[in-house]
Write a protein that holds these residues in place. Structure first.
Motif, short mmCIF file in Angstrom:
data_model
loop_
_atom_site.label_atom_id
_atom_site.label_comp_id
_atom_site.label_asym_id
_atom_site.label_seq_id
_atom_site.Cartn_x
_atom_site.Cartn_y
_atom_site.Cartn_z
N GLN A 172 25.50 -6.10 0.33
CA GLN A 172 26.60 -7.03 0.60
C GLN A 172 26.13 -8.47 0.39
O GLN A 172 26.05 -9.27 1.33
N PRO A 173 25.80 -8.82 -0.86
CA PRO A 173 25.32 -10.17 -1.14
C PRO A 173 26.38 -11.22 -0.80
O PRO A 173 27.58 -11.00 -0.99
N ARG A 174 25.90 -12.38 -0.28
CA ARG A 174 26.79 -13.45 0.16
C ARG A 174 26.85 -14.60 -0.83
O ARG A 174 27.52 -15.60 -0.58
N ILE A 175 26.14 -14.47 -1.95
CA ILE A 175 26.07 -15.57 -2.88
C ILE A 175 27.46 -15.98 -3.40
O ILE A 175 27.72 -17.16 -3.65
N GLY A 176 28.36 -15.02 -3.50
CA GLY A 176 29.69 -15.32 -4.01
C GLY A 176 30.49 -16.24 -3.12
O GLY A 176 31.42 -16.93 -3.59
N SER A 177 30.14 -16.31 -1.84
CA SER A 177 30.87 -17.17 -0.90
C SER A 177 30.18 -18.50 -0.66
O SER A 177 30.69 -19.34 0.10
N PHE A 178 29.04 -18.70 -1.31
CA PHE A 178 28.31 -19.96 -1.13
C PHE A 178 28.84 -21.02 -2.07
O PHE A 178 28.96 -20.81 -3.27
N ASP A 179 29.16 -22.18 -1.51
CA ASP A 179 29.67 -23.30 -2.29
C ASP A 179 28.53 -24.29 -2.54
O ASP A 179 28.13 -25.01 -1.62
N PRO A 180 27.99 -24.34 -3.77
CA PRO A 180 26.85 -25.23 -4.04
C PRO A 180 27.20 -26.72 -3.97
O PRO A 180 26.31 -27.56 -4.05
N GLU A 181 28.46 -27.03 -3.80
CA GLU A 181 28.87 -28.43 -3.69
C GLU A 181 29.13 -28.84 -2.25
O GLU A 181 29.38 -30.01 -1.97
N SER A 182 29.10 -27.89 -1.33
CA SER A 182 29.43 -28.21 0.06
C SER A 182 28.55 -27.41 1.01
O SER A 182 28.88 -26.29 1.39
N TYR A 183 27.42 -27.98 1.37
CA TYR A 183 26.53 -27.35 2.34
C TYR A 183 25.59 -28.42 2.88
O TYR A 183 25.44 -29.48 2.29
N SER A 184 24.99 -28.13 4.01
CA SER A 184 24.03 -29.07 4.59
C SER A 184 22.66 -28.41 4.65
O SER A 184 22.52 -27.20 4.51
N PHE A 185 21.64 -29.22 4.89
CA PHE A 185 20.26 -28.76 4.82
C PHE A 185 19.98 -27.72 5.91
O PHE A 185 20.24 -27.95 7.09
N GLY A 186 19.48 -26.56 5.51
CA GLY A 186 18.90 -25.61 6.44
C GLY A 186 19.85 -24.73 7.22
O GLY A 186 19.41 -24.09 8.18
N ASP A 187 21.14 -24.66 6.85
CA ASP A 187 22.04 -23.82 7.65
C ASP A 187 22.69 -22.68 6.86
O ASP A 187 23.57 -21.99 7.38
N HIS A 188 22.29 -22.47 5.61
CA HIS A 188 22.69 -21.31 4.83
C HIS A 188 21.42 -20.59 4.38
O HIS A 188 20.45 -21.25 3.99
N MET A 242 13.70 -7.38 1.72
CA MET A 242 14.83 -6.73 2.37
C MET A 242 15.97 -7.71 2.59
O MET A 242 15.78 -8.93 2.48
N PRO A 243 17.17 -7.21 2.91
CA PRO A 243 18.29 -8.12 3.17
C PRO A 243 17.98 -9.06 4.33
O PRO A 243 17.39 -8.65 5.34
N TYR A 244 18.39 -10.32 4.19
CA TYR A 244 18.19 -11.29 5.27
C TYR A 244 19.04 -10.90 6.47
O TYR A 244 20.21 -10.51 6.34
N GLY A 245 18.45 -11.01 7.65
CA GLY A 245 19.21 -10.71 8.86
C GLY A 245 18.35 -10.79 10.10
O GLY A 245 17.14 -11.04 10.03
#
Length: 357
Positions: A8-24, A45-48
């Motif tokens: 269940q990769p989450r990369i598709g929901s990551f917005d490279p234009e809107s994020y802050s340091f160290g919280d994704h 392994m999957p992050y968790g």
């Protein structure tokens, strides 16, 4: 290496234009456990979350250290690490000081490359952007006994990063609190070093300063570090920086700045940086710049320094006149494959079967 890709990769929901340091956090992590006197097999392994008892010895006795490093993506989508050998050497130096087992090179370097390879899609491209990587070692034995643990975990997690400070900051010279003491763990990236710095920093924040310039624990007459950064001072056309010691972290960015400055023909003096000399230089208008460097921030230019009850306002230099910004540009150009790398610092992460998870 045991490889378990995320379903269940989450990369598709990551917005490279809107994020802050160290919280994704990227989709995967590296984990390797130590018991019975040896390190086991590396697991990608999957992050968790991981499950630990409140009696975990790391929580109770502080056996924990980490590293900070970055991966960069160039305009062609290729990915590079920056001086990973230095981080490998330093995490083992920290581990040894905290009586923890050292990490084998193949565990650290191979695990690092595998993680960056499998999640290269998470690495943002653009000015000030990178993947911040956090290798760490910590005790995992469940025991309320004040002794070294018999079990440990090595892990690597990572988070997309952008510029840490986007504007110049003000810093307060500490004349009471110290970051480290002789015979202590100041040279190590021990987790407790950072916890102990938060309260003095909070006090500085209440006075309107973002960070603290740490001074020596005996006289408070010498600069040591600033916040979580190594510190540089420019007086006239000469750069001064404290020498590393058992109290001062041997920063990778610090070493890179020194080498880049020397390559440009700028004089660098490594030794005691006295508070009095810096203040005197300010008064006679020869103090040109003061700045901090580190992996997360790269360069943080100081606009003001708090000294006792004064606030010393530093000169505002144009980019081309600033050693701090010029050296930052030189460094980032090497890191992001925009310039030749005469030092051999840049390490390309080759594409393997892990790509595309």
């Amino acid at each position: 290496m045991i490889i378990q890709k995320s379903t269940q990769p989450r990369i598709g929901s990551f917005d490279p234009e809107s994020y802050s340091f160290g919280d994704h956090f990227i989709d995967h992590m590296i984990v390797c456990e130590y018991q019975d006197g040896k390190w086991g097999e590396v697991k990608l392994m999957p992050y968790g979350p991981l499950s630990f008892s409140p009696a975990n010895m790391a929580f109770n006795y502080g056996q924990a250290c980490f590293e900070g490093m970055k991966a960069y993506k160039d305009k062609d989508g290729e990915v590079y690490l920056f001086r990973p050998e230095k981080n490998f050497e330093r995490i083992n130096k920290s581990a040894a000081r905290l009586a923890m087992p050292e990490i084998p090179k193949e565990v650290f370097i191979d695990g690092l490359k595998a993680l960056v390879d499998v999640d290269r899609a998470w690495i943002p491209y653009g000015e000030g952007k990178s993947l911040y990587i956090r290798p760490l070692i910590f005790a995992t034995e469940e025991a309320l006994k004040a002794r070294v643990s018999h079990k440990y975990m090595f892990a690597i997690v990572a988070s997309p990063a952008k510029s840490y400070y986007t504007a110049p900051v003000s810093v307060k010279i500490s004349d009471y609190y110290s970051r480290a003491a002789s015979g202590g763990v100041g040279f190590a990236k021990a987790a407790g070093n950072y916890a102990a710095s938060f309260y003095p920093t909070k006090l500085a924040n209440q006075e309107g300063y973002e960070q603290v310039i740490w001074t020596d624990d005996t006289t408070h007459e010498n600069f040591e570090e600033s916040g979580t950064m190594n510190v540089f001072v420019r007086i006239g056309d000469t750069i001064y920086t404290p020498k590393t010691s058992e109290k001062i972290l041997d920063g990778v960015t610090r070493d890179s700045f020194i080498n880049l400055a020397k390559r440009r023909g700028i004089e660098v003096v490594i030794g005691d940086v006295k508070v009095k000399d810096v203040v005197d230089a300010y008064r006679n208008e020869t103090l040109k710049e003061v700045w901090g460097v580190g992996t997360a921030v790269v360069t943080s230019v100081f606009e003001a320094i708090g000294y006792k009850d004064e606030k010393l306002i530093l000169p505002k230099l144009e980019f081309e006149d600033s050693y701090a910004l010029t050296l930052q540009r030189d460094l980032v150009a090497i890191q992001t494959n925009q310039a030749e790398d005469p030092f051999g610092w840049r390490v390309k992460v080759e594409r393997h079967v892990l790509e595309g998870a």
